[in-house]
Design an enzyme around this catalytic site. Structure first.
Site, PDB file in Angstrom:
ATOM      1  N   GLU A  42      10.407  15.109  15.322  1.00  0.00           N
ATOM      2  CA  GLU A  42      10.521  14.970  14.061  1.00  0.00           C
ATOM      3  C   GLU A  42       9.021  16.104  13.605  1.00  0.00           C
ATOM      4  O   GLU A  42       8.235  16.013  13.573  1.00  0.00           O
ATOM      5  CB  GLU A  42       9.835  13.473  13.250  1.00  0.00           C
ATOM      6  CG  GLU A  42      10.489  13.290  12.304  1.00  0.00           C
ATOM      7  CD  GLU A  42      10.182  11.803  11.617  1.00  0.00           C
ATOM      8  OE1 GLU A  42       9.285  11.046  12.602  1.00  0.00           O
ATOM      9  OE2 GLU A  42      11.001  11.073  11.116  1.00  0.00           O
ATOM     10  N   LYS A  93       0.818  -1.233   0.147  1.00  0.00           N
ATOM     11  CA  LYS A  93       0.188  -0.268  -0.395  1.00  0.00           C
ATOM     12  C   LYS A  93       0.839   1.429  -0.103  1.00  0.00           C
ATOM     13  O   LYS A  93       1.725   1.414   0.870  1.00  0.00           O
ATOM     14  CB  LYS A  93      -0.997  -0.019   1.084  1.00  0.00           C
ATOM     15  CG  LYS A  93      -1.976   1.323   0.920  1.00  0.00           C
ATOM     16  CD  LYS A  93      -2.377   1.540   2.829  1.00  0.00           C
ATOM     17  CE  LYS A  93      -1.342   2.283   2.636  1.00  0.00           C
ATOM     18  NZ  LYS A  93      -1.669   4.033   2.591  1.00  0.00           N
ATOM     19  N   GLU A 144      10.646   0.713   9.968  1.00  0.00           N
ATOM     20  CA  GLU A 144      10.953   1.614   9.603  1.00  0.00           C
ATOM     21  C   GLU A 144      10.347   3.036  10.595  1.00  0.00           C
ATOM     22  O   GLU A 144       9.651   3.741   9.860  1.00  0.00           O
ATOM     23  CB  GLU A 144      12.078   1.694   8.503  1.00  0.00           C
ATOM     24  CG  GLU A 144      12.963   2.300   8.158  1.00  0.00           C
ATOM     25  CD  GLU A 144      12.898   3.018   8.381  1.00  0.00           C
ATOM     26  OE1 GLU A 144      13.163   4.534   9.025  1.00  0.00           O
ATOM     27  OE2 GLU A 144      13.280   4.228   7.161  1.00  0.00           O
ATOM     28  N   CYS A 176      13.735  10.690   6.790  1.00  0.00           N
ATOM     29  CA  CYS A 176      13.408  10.360   8.184  1.00  0.00           C
ATOM     30  C   CYS A 176      14.506  10.002   9.186  1.00  0.00           C
ATOM     31  O   CYS A 176      15.248  10.720  10.047  1.00  0.00           O
ATOM     32  CB  CYS A 176      13.622   8.378   7.956  1.00  0.00           C
ATOM     33  SG  CYS A 176      14.157   6.804   6.931  1.00  0.00           S
TER      34      CYS A 176
END
Ligand code: NAI
Length: 799
Positions: A397, A192, A266, A300
């Site tokens: 983040e 997906k 991850e 990331c």
């Protein structure tokens, strides 16, 4: 402006990449894209579509099918139907398909790059020169693994049907990272893509058709988080691989806890970019441009925390600001653009909000004078200085082109600041001294360390995080292991369900302070073993231990959460065990084996009351051998030096995970305990072990063994009691880095579900029986691989 004036100013003119081919591709699909299921296009069962938009101008590119649970079900069924045929192919045949895909990615590279930029907003320079070439490299590399699979991994089989969920920041590259290893190892796939960036995955679907890939081997279902959730929960999926936010990673861990689905995550990062005073500052600044302004900072592993040695901070900031002023921001299809568009309005708002919060926390915000395009979602390159390490912009983040700068004085302070985060994905170290750089790299808690370089990736080198950045690796041998199971383990029978007596009442209260009343001496009593000492349990309660014939053998303390906390504290104090040399660890383990062999008969005699004489003798003899085996492994479970296609070596180190909580199996009280504890210790972990509930008295023999073998205090701690209750405290403790739980199916599920807090790594037997007496199954690399995590340190060399 005249030509003469332009010649003087050297201003860039517009250099747009032609989008004609990409627009034509959308046109061929009527700007309405369906799922790719069972080798063909399939309309969404519920008939729903959503828009995908070009973030550089806000214009709609196409309607895309919104996947429902029914669509996911159809895709999983197609993948299942294709599974046995795909697995039955020879490795060479699978390799040929992967090779064909790699070639076709190259053939269609311009279409893929342009469409990626249109759907995502990243500069064409990046999608053309970085994303798409890396996609091709990934398929080439894994075509090679498909070819070598049976030679290199003879004992492994594919997981089966794999569900893969990817984010929007590197749409096709993340697809390649997921699909290439899955196919190479014989899995079939339902992927997906992210809802913001589904388009290149659908071009990829056509590439699969063009390569003649058998129908159903790759299925693409588009949609949002609800589609992802349906895939995660589908009972026909054997493994989930996810890249995205830590929050969703946690939800997926929780949703898969009661299943046998393998899981790799991850997740996010807040990676430090550490600059020492002896660094080459000009190269550092160029590295930083890649570190935080690559892909608008929506990376990331972005180097989003700049840690500068105080003596050079001012000079470095001045150079950074100069360089920021030359970054060109604008239409991403322009070949001379450095910074493109932010993925979506919601992400842009998030960036703005976080920067405002950072400024409110005291940060100073600096941005170059740039004119942002009138339409689309853009955010200027941003430098926040005077950032406090606890500020939200130093901890969360941001996923935008925002750098948070801080200073440090000494290397030790740099390491402390760098590790002051819940994440552990990547880190950069800039220093002309290789000694300083590698010394610091070894101490950083992150899966990838770039020394004097930034954001380098390769299919041969594992990528993935420590701590809340997730677990599992993508790329390299370790990446392949995520998609395979040991054949014997996959087919192992289930253990019967265990029963645990109810706790005494006061035990359920927080921090029971019942005094450590002495346990009545029956035949034999043992104590807990914490920081190298025998310790009384906090509760003052004990559990009866009975022989196979029902005779009372003795009593073992009923450890509680306070005892576990003490044990964790002890384990933390023994962190130096990880830094002991491998030779030194081997010596300690050999010494344990020697001590056990001296006590062979008495230990076997006591154990025989519970497991019978034959098993007792076998357990002790095999235990001696097993300890020897891990003493042997201690200095041989090496890493690797990879050879990526740049002038770089990537040093892959097998590092200890940290502190591991081990729930030992019931069925082989001594051998099962040592089969788990020894590999963990051999590679430098510290351990809190809960011994078999069937015979916790084994603790008495064990602490004699370890007391006399030079194992540092706290490296191994033993807490007896009811595993199901101790597991909870261990799994919820933030200073425990991994849980190994080897009990029945319910304990495996509980271990996974309870570990979502700090996303600790969980390894269980899935409730399956393991024959601890067969060294082929019960010792070796499989155990060591779970006891370590790979850290890749990239070091450039050459001119
Ligand atoms: P997200 O984690 O929500 O989305 C990633 C993928 O997961 C998408 O395909 C999404 O449809 C899917 N998803 C969402 N909810 C799901 C669920 N409950 N079950 C299964 N799949 C689900 O990330 P999002 O919302 O796009 O971005 C939010 C923040 O996450 C970003 O600002 C960034 O901080 C972080 N992020 C980190 C990424 C990374 O590479 N580590 C990638 C994308 C986002």
């Amino acid at each position: 402006m005249s030509i003469a004036e332009k010649f003087v100013s050297m201003e860039y003119g517009p250099a747009p990449e032609d989008s004609k081919e990409a627009v034509a591709w959308l046109g061929r699909h009527g700007h309405r894209l369906q799922h790719f299921i069972g080798g063909g296009w399939q309309a969404p069962a519920a008939g729903e579509y959503f828009d995908t938009v070009d973030p550089s101008n806000g214009e709609k590119l196409a309607s895309v099918a919104q996947g429902s649970a029914a669509d996911v079900d159809a895709a999983v069924k197609a993948a299942r139907a294709a599974s046995s045929g795909w697995r039955a192919l020879t490795p060479h045949a699978r390799a040929r398909y992967l090779y064909a895909i790699a070639r076709l990615v190259q053939k269609h590279s311009r279409l893929l790059a342009v469409l990626e930029t249109m759907d995502n907003g990243k500069p064409i320079r990046e999608s053309r020169d970085i994303d798409i070439p890396l996609v091709a490299r990934h398929f080439y590399h894994h075509a090679g693994w498909a070819q070598l699979l049976e030679q290199e991994f003879p004992e492994y089989v594919a997981c089966g049907v794999v569900g893969q969920i990817i984010p929007w920041n590197f749409p096709l590259l993340m697809l390649a990272w997921k699909i290439a290893p899955a196919l190479a190892t014989g899995n079939t796939v339902v992927l997906k893509p992210a809802e913001f960036t589904p388009l290149t995955a659908l071009v990829f679907a056509e590439i699969c058709q063009e390569a003649g890939l058998p129908a159903g081997v790759v299925n693409i279902v588009t949609g949002d988080g609800a589609t992802g959730e349906a895939l995660v929960k589908h009972p026909g999926v054997d493994k989930i691989a996810f890249t995205g936010s830590t929050e969703v990673g946690r939800a997926i861990r929780a949703a898969t806890a009661t299943s046998h689905k393998r899981l790799s995550l991850e997740l996010g990062g807040k990676s430090p970019f550490i600059v020492f005073e002896d660094a080459d500052l000009d190269s550092t600044v160029e590295g930083l441009v890649d570190g935080i302004w690559f892909n608008q900072g929506q990376v990331c592993c972005a180097g989003s925390r700049l840690l500068m040695q105080e003596s050079i901070a001012e000079a470095l900031i001045a150079k950074i600001q100069d360089r920021m002023s030359t970054l060109r921001i604008g239409a991403p299809l322009d070949k001379a653009i450095d910074i493109g568009a932010i993925i979506a309005k919601v992400q842009l708002d998030r960036i703005r909000k976080l920067v405002a919060q950072g400024v409110a926390d005291g940060a100073i915000c600096w941005q170059p004078q740039v004119t942002l395009p009138a339409r689309g979602f853009y955010y200027p390159p941003t430098l926040l200085s005077n950032v406090h390490p606890t500020s939200i912009v130093a901890q969360q983040e941001i996923f935008g082109p925002v750098l948070a700068a801080m200073t440090f004085r000494t290397p030790a302070e740099a390491v402390e600041l760098a590790n002051n985060t819940v994440y552990g994905l990547a880190a950069c170290v800039w220093s002309e001294s290789i000694t300083v750089a590698l010394h610091v790299a070894a101490q950083l808690k992150a899966g990838v360390i770039w020394v004097n370089c930034t954001n380098l990736f390769d299919a041969a080198c594992g990528f993935g995080g420590y701590r809340e950045s997730g677990y599992g690796r993508e790329g390299g041998r370790e990446g392949l292991l995520e998609y395979m199971e040991l054949a014997w383990f996959k087919n192992a029978p289930m253990l019967p369900a265990e029963t645990t007596p109810a706790l005494p009442e006061s035990e359920s209260e927080e921090d029971s302070t019942a005094s450590g009343t002495d346990i009545p001496a029956i035949d034999r009593t043992v104590k807990l073993y914490i920081f190298g000492k025998q310790a009384r349990p906090d509760s003052g309660y004990s559990m009866e231990v009975r022989a196979a014939d029902g005779r009372l053998l003795g009593e073992a303390p009923l450890g509680n959460r306070k005892d576990i906390r003490n044990a964790v504290e002890a384990a933390l104090k023994a962190a130096s065990w990880a830094r002991a040399t491998a030779h030194n660890r081997a010596q300690v383990l050999y010494y344990c084996a020697e001590n056990l062999s001296q006590r062979r008969d008495e230990v076997a005699h006591r154990l025989s009351a519970v497991v019978g004489e034959k098993q007792a003798v076998a357990e002790v003899d095999l235990s001696i051998e097993r300890i020897f085996s891990y003493a042997a492994w201690a200095d041989k479970f090496d890493g690797a030096v990879h050879n990526p296609p740049f002038r770089n070596v990537a040093i892959a180190m097998n590092e200890a995970i940290g502190t591991i909580g081990v729930i030992c199996p019931r069925e082989a009280p001594l051998l099962g305990f040592l089969s788990l504890v020894m590999p963990a210790l051999a590679v430098g972990n510290t351990v809190i072990a809960v011994p078999s509930e069937a015979y916790p008295l084994i603790t008495g023999d064990l602490y004699q063994l370890f007391d006399t073998s030079d194992l540092p205090d706290g490296a191994l701690n033993i807490v007896t009691g009811y595993a199901s209750q101790l597991l909870k405290t261990l799994a919820e403790h933030d200073d425990v880095d991994a849980i190994w739980c080897f009990g029945d199916e319910a304990s495996a599920a509980a271990a996974k579900a309870m570990s979502i807090g700090n996303l600790k790594q969980v390894w269980t037997n899935e409730g399956r029986a393991i024959n601890w007496f067969n060294p082929k199954l019960a010792e070796g690399r499989w155990f060591l691989e779970h006891a370590t995590q790979v850290k890749n340190i990239w070091v450039p060399y050459g001119e």
